[in-house]
Design a protein around this motif. Structure first.
Motif, PDB file in Angstrom:
ATOM      1  N   GLY A 127       0.814  -1.211   0.000  1.00 22.67           N
ATOM      2  CA  GLY A 127       0.000   0.000   0.000  1.00 22.67           C
ATOM      3  C   GLY A 127       0.847   1.260   0.000  1.00 22.67           C
ATOM      4  O   GLY A 127       0.534   2.243  -0.702  1.00 22.67           O
ATOM      5  N   TYR A 170      -6.086   0.666  -1.830  1.00 25.51           N
ATOM      6  CA  TYR A 170      -5.468   0.281  -0.558  1.00 25.51           C
ATOM      7  C   TYR A 170      -6.231   0.927   0.589  1.00 25.51           C
ATOM      8  O   TYR A 170      -6.536   2.128   0.541  1.00 25.51           O
ATOM      9  CB  TYR A 170      -4.009   0.733  -0.569  1.00 25.51           C
ATOM     10  N   GLY A 171      -6.567   0.142   1.585  1.00 27.03           N
ATOM     11  CA  GLY A 171      -7.218   0.675   2.780  1.00 27.03           C
ATOM     12  C   GLY A 171      -6.533   0.173   4.034  1.00 27.03           C
ATOM     13  O   GLY A 171      -6.133  -0.995   4.099  1.00 27.03           O
ATOM     14  N   GLN A 172      -6.367   1.052   5.019  1.00 24.95           N
ATOM     15  CA  GLN A 172      -5.708   0.663   6.263  1.00 24.95           C
ATOM     16  C   GLN A 172      -6.425   1.313   7.429  1.00 24.95           C
ATOM     17  O   GLN A 172      -6.758   2.502   7.393  1.00 24.95           O
ATOM     18  CB  GLN A 172      -4.241   1.095   6.246  1.00 24.95           C
ATOM     19  N   ALA A 219     -10.383   0.381   0.986  1.00 25.01           N
ATOM     20  CA  ALA A 219      -9.664  -0.081  -0.201  1.00 25.01           C
ATOM     21  C   ALA A 219     -10.547  -0.010  -1.439  1.00 25.01           C
ATOM     22  O   ALA A 219     -10.097   0.402  -2.519  1.00 25.01           O
ATOM     23  CB  ALA A 219      -9.164  -1.509   0.009  1.00 25.01           C
ATOM     24  N   ASP A 268     -10.934   3.592  -2.382  1.00 24.19           N
ATOM     25  CA  ASP A 268      -9.679   4.090  -2.946  1.00 24.19           C
ATOM     26  C   ASP A 268      -9.499   3.632  -4.393  1.00 24.19           C
ATOM     27  O   ASP A 268      -8.928   4.352  -5.219  1.00 24.19           O
ATOM     28  CB  ASP A 268      -8.503   3.611  -2.086  1.00 24.19           C
ATOM     29  N   SER A 280      -6.275  -3.862   3.530  1.00 21.55           N
ATOM     30  CA  SER A 280      -6.872  -4.534   2.385  1.00 21.55           C
ATOM     31  C   SER A 280      -6.333  -3.898   1.112  1.00 21.55           C
ATOM     32  O   SER A 280      -6.117  -2.681   1.056  1.00 21.55           O
ATOM     33  CB  SER A 280      -8.397  -4.425   2.401  1.00 21.55           C
ATOM     34  N   ILE A 281      -6.112  -4.735   0.108  1.00 20.09           N
ATOM     35  CA  ILE A 281      -5.586  -4.271  -1.177  1.00 20.09           C
ATOM     36  C   ILE A 281      -6.520  -4.747  -2.281  1.00 20.09           C
ATOM     37  O   ILE A 281      -6.973  -5.890  -2.260  1.00 20.09           O
ATOM     38  CB  ILE A 281      -4.181  -4.833  -1.444  1.00 20.09           C
TER      39      ILE A 281
END
Length: 406
Positions: A166, A256-258, A280, A283, A399-400
């Motif tokens: 990410g 990408y989510g974090q 994600a 994004d 998550s990607i």
């Protein structure tokens, strides 16, 4: 601007190189065996996913081996394979080539062995510190290939590899690099590490005599994860530049989510997982209905697999049952910081080949795990969008999103 994957390298318990890994994965081959790297007879968990046929002397000089830990050896081979797969990156200026590597434990083999020597009043090896430090794999990849751009290391436990990928996406979007070597590496099939996870009741202990069935994501009667090792590396570039240099393209890295649960240091949290997947997807600029495949975090712990199932159902609603899910850890165990990098390669290959690899050892699912986990046999699903999940200690959720080119 789209970011694309143009090279992949993998070192895993089910194969070295993408072709060997993917052939084993779609055939449901297990890489779990009795521990051979040390005497595990005093441990309650005596099985692991160890890389077979791996000899650093075949690609590293004696000097490199002396100065590097096993996790760096694994990372260097995966990076070498990724570079070869991408056809090299000579088209780019070295200051525009970045590295982003994840590792949860770093050079823990060196830490364990050097600490033991110190306690026994024996000389500690001179390269103990540079071998142990978490950024050594990223640094040695840069040294080996002359990469003079941004050099980052991410250590967020089991989500390290996902966050490193990410961060690579962010670097490319921000224009701080033209290409990024990104992924994760881990080598902690070790006495202290395994004992530590045992004390947390995280490891499986019921399958020492049947190791191939030890890793059982979503299955009834699962009792913990299997410790593993490995490395996965991606070569990431901007699409226009990749096409200009004639590179083959596997897939797009689209989102990408974090998130952090901010709830518990080791317990999973459904809301945090939902938020990471949702972030994600947003994004990537797609809708939830576009997701056709999920490479689940799915470690094979009793609670973790239920929480992830609930998170998927919460986010996707009635569509959750139509998503082809697979658990790569059923094949090779949990390689901590490398797991999401390896899972990303599995996700990309599912998009690239149209085949979703099976979740093995799923003869009878946990009643609370009631989705389509691709049980025991690969399925030709032809997904166009895949989500790779990674959820780690510290409440770190990542998550990607990967998509096909068209």
């Amino acid at each position: 601007m789209r970011i694309v994957v143009t090279g992949m390298g993998i070192v895993s318990p089910i194969g070295i190189g993408t072709d060997q890994f993917w052939t084993a994965a779609i055939n449901g081959v297990s890489g779990i065996r009795p521990v051979t790297s040390f005497d595990a007879s005093s441990l309650r968990s005596q099985v692991a996913g160890e890389v077979q046929g791996f000899d650093p002397k075949t690609f590293l000089s004696a000097k490199y081996i002396e100065q590097t830990d096993r996790f760096t050896h694994l990372a260097l081979l995966a990076a070498k394979l990724a570079f070869e797969d991408a056809g090299g990156l000579d088209a780019y200026s070295p200051p525009r080539l970045a590295v982003s590597i994840g590792s949860g434990m770093g050079g823990f083999a060196t830490f364990e062995s050097s600490a033991l020597r110190k306690f026994r009043n024996q000389p500690v090896p001179p390269f103990t510190v540079p071998r142990t430090m978490a950024n050594s794999a990223a640094a040695w990849i840069a040294i080996k290939h002359g990469l003079k751009g941004v050099n980052l290391t991410c250590s967020t436990a089991c989500s390290s590899g996902a966050n490193a990928i990410g961060m690579a996406l962010d670097l490319l979007r921000a224009g701080r690099a033209d290409a990024v070597i990104a992924g994760g590496a881990e080598a902690c099939v070790l006495p202290l590490t395994m004992n530590g996870f045992e004390i947390l009741h995280a490891l499986t202990t019921g399958f020492n005599t049947d190791p191939a069935r030890a890793s059982r994501p979503f299955a009834k009667g699962r009792d913990g994860f299997v410790m593993s090792e490995g490395a996965g590396i991606l070569i990431l570039e901007k699409e226009e530049q990749a096409m200009r240099r004639g590179a083959k393209i596997y897939a797009c890295l689209a989102g990408y989510g974090q998130t952090c649960d901010a709830a518990h240091i080791v317990m999973p949290d459904q809301s945090g997982q939902v938020a990471a997947m949702e972030a994600a997807i947003q994004d990537a600029g797609i809708t939830k209905d576009s997701v056709e495949h999920i490479n689940a975090h799915a470690t094979s712990t009793p609670l973790g697999d239920i929480v992830e199932t609930r998170a998927i159902k919460s986010l996707f609603g009635d569509r959750a049952k139509d998503i082809a899910i697979s658990a790569t850890k059923s094949l090779l165990g949990h390689s901590i910081g490398a797991s999401a990098a390896i899972g990303s390669i599995a996700t990309i290959m599912a998009l690239h080949t149209g085949t979703v690899h099976p979740t093995i050892n799923l003869d009878e699912a946990d009643p609370e795990c009631d989705l389509d986990y691709t049980p025991n046999r690969a399925q030709q699903k032809n997904p166009r969008t895949g989500l790779c999940n990674a959820f780690g200690f510290g409440g770190n959720n990542a998550s990607i999103v990967f998509t096909t080119l068209d």
